[in-house]
Design an enzyme around this catalytic site. Sequence first.
Site, mmCIF file in Angstrom:
data_model
loop_
_atom_site.group_PDB
_atom_site.id
_atom_site.type_symbol
_atom_site.label_atom_id
_atom_site.label_comp_id
_atom_site.label_asym_id
_atom_site.label_seq_id
_atom_site.Cartn_x
_atom_site.Cartn_y
_atom_site.Cartn_z
ATOM 1 C CD GLU A 76 91.566 0.505 -45.951
ATOM 2 O OE1 GLU A 76 90.841 0.820 -46.891
ATOM 3 O OE2 GLU A 76 92.770 0.231 -46.099
ATOM 4 C CE LYS A 113 97.496 3.826 -51.526
ATOM 5 N NZ LYS A 113 96.400 3.711 -52.488
ATOM 6 C CB SER A 168 98.405 -0.355 -54.750
ATOM 7 O OG SER A 168 98.017 -0.055 -56.072
ATOM 8 C CG HIS A 173 85.456 20.310 -33.971
ATOM 9 N ND1 HIS A 173 84.083 20.245 -34.079
ATOM 10 C CD2 HIS A 173 85.714 20.895 -32.767
ATOM 11 C CE1 HIS A 173 83.540 20.798 -33.006
ATOM 12 N NE2 HIS A 173 84.508 21.173 -32.192
#
Length: 466
Positions: free
Chosen positions: A299, A292, A286, A165
Amino acid sequence: MEKNTSVENNKKTWSGRFNEPVSQLVQRYTASISFEQRLAEYDIQGSIAHAQMLSAQDIISTADLADIERGLQQIQNEINSGDFVWLLELEDVHLNIEKRLTDLVGDAGKRLHTARSRNDQVATDVRLYLRASIDEIINLIKAMQSAILDLAEKHTNTVMPGFTHLQVAQPVSFAHHLMAYFEMMKRDVERLTDCRQRVNQSPLGAAALAGTSYPIDRELVAQKLGFDGICRNSLDAVSDRDFIIEFGSCAALIMTHFSRLSEELILWISPAFGFITLADRFCTGSSIMPQKKNPDVPELVRGKTGRINGNLVALLTLMKSQPLAYNKDNQEDKEPLFDTVDTLIDTLRIYTDMFAGIQVNHDAMRNAAMRGYATATDLADYLTQKGLPFRDAHEVVAKTVQFAEQKGVDLSALDLSELQKFSAQIEADIFAVLTLEGSMERRNHLGGTSPAQVKFAIEQARQWLS
Ligand code: ARG
């Protein structure tokens, strides 16, 4: 000799009984040449084997065979050097090559299509292409598995939290976690190997759909092309695309595995976890937030899984209402198939490279395991060994955890006297049980996370790979 040039008055190979040429739009709509040139080498191999069989069966002369072989070899050279001119008017890869062959060698070129149809021809080409693609993909998966083993080998003692979980559950080694992906990829290789057997069957000889009246030798062609056998029914031979769907479903599972791994890498490199870093070349910055470092590659792998699943659905839908035997619908199998193969090959290459650059932050992994009371089950098992029924032990530990939580410390940081308030059976030997390393160490059975077992798993995996 002239190169393939435009076809006079838009005249087609098959246009003998037609009164007007097809419109430009229909020509563009129905042609497949823009996306299937990669089949050319297989088309040529298939044609050479077919011509050799025709000659062996005295259906064409040895002189014709020699002309066909020479012409096709030249065409292959022209394709390799980029000199071959592909014409949209000639629809597809088969007719482009056949026209060029006839330009080069005359009547022998026109005899090549004896006892054959584009229907068994295209099925052959796709099977040969897919066989080669499967072999390449299997090798690339194995290279990825080898990268997993290289990383795992260094981390059989590196503790991280195992999750259920996405909550800290029990400590596992980083190596053990990685080896779960080795297992998935092993199944992927097994599935592809199995699928390959059904890909590797020869449709040649089925001709348009019913077979042919010439005295052909289907086994001989199949053998020349390295097929394991021949398609047993001529209608099925030209209409079957199950093998592409099957491959598409193997591919969807492979991408699913890489998508799950990507999701984990994305979590692990986020500063909230900070478990690993990826080499800069797999990340981007970024344009607005200077701090970043974005995991673009994982991704995109996660995102591209959508296309592979979409391709599988497209292929299933393509087949679901087709009457026997060949229908032009089948031409739509190529783009999803090629896209799946290309995406898979790129993904596997990039992933193997990315894995070699993973840096592990041991402290962050260990601290995360410490924060989640990952050894609570070990305390319960300890009490069970002292005679407490497991359900009662479970309750004792729940209360102990609650106490430790209020105090803001790990179970291993409680005093013996504090622990004994919850059960008199707890003794000084408990502290060995409550360490993360002790917890891992005791899961010492096949498939468990103890360093000895994981080393054994890695050893077995190396043997399987070799
Ligand atoms: N381009 C076609 C395909 O991909 C080749 C077979 C054409 N056969 C035919 N009868 N029109 O399926």
